[in-house]
Design a protein around this motif. Structure first.
Motif, PDB file in Angstrom:
ATOM      1  N   SER A   1      -6.820  -2.377   3.265  1.00 38.46           N
ATOM      2  CA  SER A   1      -7.674  -3.474   2.802  1.00 38.46           C
ATOM      3  C   SER A   1      -7.994  -3.372   1.318  1.00 38.46           C
ATOM      4  N   THR A   2      -7.955  -2.159   0.768  1.00 38.01           N
ATOM      5  CA  THR A   2      -8.184  -2.002  -0.669  1.00 38.01           C
ATOM      6  C   THR A   2      -7.123  -2.755  -1.467  1.00 38.01           C
ATOM      7  N   VAL A   3      -5.906  -2.711  -0.983  1.00 38.43           N
ATOM      8  CA  VAL A   3      -4.808  -3.426  -1.635  1.00 38.43           C
ATOM      9  C   VAL A   3      -4.818  -4.909  -1.244  1.00 38.43           C
TER      10      VAL A   3
ATOM     11  N   ASN B   1      -7.060  -7.181  -3.258  1.00 38.55           N
ATOM     12  CA  ASN B   1      -6.763  -7.304  -4.683  1.00 38.55           C
ATOM     13  C   ASN B   1      -6.171  -8.701  -4.916  1.00 38.55           C
ATOM     14  N   LEU B   2      -6.869  -9.543  -5.640  1.00 36.91           N
ATOM     15  CA  LEU B   2      -6.464 -10.942  -5.762  1.00 36.91           C
ATOM     16  C   LEU B   2      -5.110 -11.123  -6.447  1.00 36.91           C
ATOM     17  N   ALA B   3      -4.796 -10.255  -7.404  1.00 36.48           N
ATOM     18  CA  ALA B   3      -3.492 -10.344  -8.066  1.00 36.48           C
ATOM     19  C   ALA B   3      -2.373  -9.963  -7.094  1.00 36.48           C
TER      20      ALA B   3
ATOM     21  N   THR C   1       0.834  -1.200   0.000  1.00 37.12           N
ATOM     22  CA  THR C   1       0.000   0.000   0.000  1.00 37.12           C
ATOM     23  C   THR C   1       0.873   1.255   0.000  1.00 37.12           C
ATOM     24  N   TRP C   2       1.894   1.242   0.844  1.00 33.66           N
ATOM     25  CA  TRP C   2       2.820   2.388   0.908  1.00 33.66           C
ATOM     26  C   TRP C   2       3.486   2.601  -0.447  1.00 33.66           C
ATOM     27  N   TRP C   3       3.926   1.517  -1.076  1.00 35.14           N
ATOM     28  CA  TRP C   3       4.627   1.614  -2.353  1.00 35.14           C
ATOM     29  C   TRP C   3       3.714   2.197  -3.428  1.00 35.14           C
ATOM     30  N   CYS C   4       2.476   1.747  -3.486  1.00 38.49           N
ATOM     31  CA  CYS C   4       1.533   2.273  -4.473  1.00 38.49           C
ATOM     32  C   CYS C   4       1.295   3.762  -4.262  1.00 38.49           C
ATOM     33  N   GLN C   5       1.136   4.161  -3.020  1.00 38.23           N
ATOM     34  CA  GLN C   5       0.955   5.589  -2.740  1.00 38.23           C
ATOM     35  C   GLN C   5       2.216   6.364  -3.103  1.00 38.23           C
TER      36      GLN C   5
ATOM     37  N   SER D   1      -7.679   2.260  -6.355  1.00 43.09           N
ATOM     38  CA  SER D   1      -8.871   1.638  -6.927  1.00 43.09           C
ATOM     39  C   SER D   1      -8.620   1.031  -8.316  1.00 43.09           C
ATOM     40  N   ASP D   2      -7.459   1.338  -8.887  1.00 39.76           N
ATOM     41  CA  ASP D   2      -7.097   0.804 -10.199  1.00 39.76           C
ATOM     42  C   ASP D   2      -6.397  -0.543  -9.973  1.00 39.76           C
ATOM     43  N   THR D   3      -7.173  -1.612  -9.974  1.00 42.05           N
ATOM     44  CA  THR D   3      -6.642  -2.908  -9.566  1.00 42.05           C
ATOM     45  C   THR D   3      -5.486  -3.393 -10.433  1.00 42.05           C
ATOM     46  N   ASP D   4      -5.548  -3.139 -11.717  1.00 42.44           N
ATOM     47  CA  ASP D   4      -4.481  -3.594 -12.608  1.00 42.44           C
ATOM     48  C   ASP D   4      -3.183  -2.853 -12.355  1.00 42.44           C
ATOM     49  N   ARG D   5      -3.259  -1.531 -12.213  1.00 43.76           N
ATOM     50  CA  ARG D   5      -2.044  -0.744 -11.945  1.00 43.76           C
ATOM     51  C   ARG D   5      -1.462  -1.083 -10.571  1.00 43.76           C
ATOM     52  N   VAL D   6      -2.322  -1.303  -9.603  1.00 41.50           N
ATOM     53  CA  VAL D   6      -1.848  -1.694  -8.275  1.00 41.50           C
ATOM     54  C   VAL D   6      -1.105  -3.022  -8.354  1.00 41.50           C
TER      55      VAL D   6
END
Length: 244
Positions: free
Chosen positions: A107-109, A112-114, A50-54, A61-66
């Motif tokens: 929890s949003t991250v 994410n199933l991927a 989560t920290w890395w994505c931020q 909310s962009d599941t593919d980019r996450v």
């Protein structure tokens, strides 16, 4: 540590699951130190993701980019139970990933199933490295204690010892309130309720950590303090594995 002999020569793997506020992290770190094993906090890996994505400016909310960002995440888990740390892209983020703002969105991250697939892959690699005594393994092949929400069922279903820590909601809220706010009064409980109850509800959509799977030993910590929980868990490990 005197460890039970294993025909394949691999070290001891202890998997501990459970919801928030059951004492997983405290007891797992102490158990790892007691048995001279490495310690892996898998929940911290989801926080690090989560920290890395931020940090990278990725919309959570962009599941593919996450998922793509997490796959490329340069993460190092320091598995010393006396000083476990999380390092990402050369930055020690151990404290940053515990901040309330990140906790509110992790929890949003984590759902994410991927992302889960990628982090489970990394977790298995960490566990295998410690159990096999791979070069650089902190435990030198003695093994590892890994804790989280789906370690006993998804990540390491073949662990030597699998334990589910549980506790009633009141006990879990009180523990987390004392941890976060230094008190378990009504105001502290109210301030903590969303974090504990909401996160468990969200995470339970992709992981089963409230009831034990077949072969997993349940330890109810509702009436235990830290020492009592540790002794109960150590007793299970000794009974199942023969470790002393």
């Amino acid at each position: 540590m005197e460890q039970a002999g294993r025909p394949d020569g691999r070290g001891l793997v202890v998997a501990i699951d459970g919801p928030s506020g059951t004492g997983k992290s405290t007891v797992s770190k102490r158990l790892a130190a007691e048995l001279e094993l490495a310690y892996l906090d898998t929940g911290a890996m989801y926080r690090a993701a989560t920290w890395w994505c931020q940090h990278e400016g990725v919309d959570l909310s962009d599941t593919d980019r996450v998922a793509a960002a997490v796959e490329a995440m340069p993460l190092q888990m320091v598995t010393d139970p006396a000083d476990p740390r999380v390092v990402c892209a050369g930055t020690d983020i151990t404290a940053a990933i515990r901040e309330a703002a990140l906790t509110a969105v992790v929890s949003t991250v984590a759902t994410n199933l991927a992302v889960r697939a990628e982090l489970c892959r990394r977790q298995r690699a960490e566990i295998d490295a410690e159990a096999s005594g791979a070069p650089g393994a902190r435990s030198a092949g003695r093994g590892i204690v890994a804790e989280g929400r789906d370690i006993t069922t998804v990540v390491a279903p073949d662990a030597d010892v699998r334990i589910l820590l549980t506790a009633d909601e009141a006990a879990r809220l009180a523990r987390r309130a004392r941890e976060r706010h230094g008190s378990a009064d009504a105001a502290a409980i109210a301030a903590t309720r969303d974090e504990v109850v909401r996160r468990d509800a969200q995470d339970s959509t992709v992981s089963t950590f409230m009831t034990a799977a077949d072969g997993v030993t349940t330890v109810d910590t509702s009436a235990f303090d830290v020492e009592g929980t540790f002794r109960a868990v150590l007793g299970v490990v000794r009974a199942v594995s023969g470790a002393r």
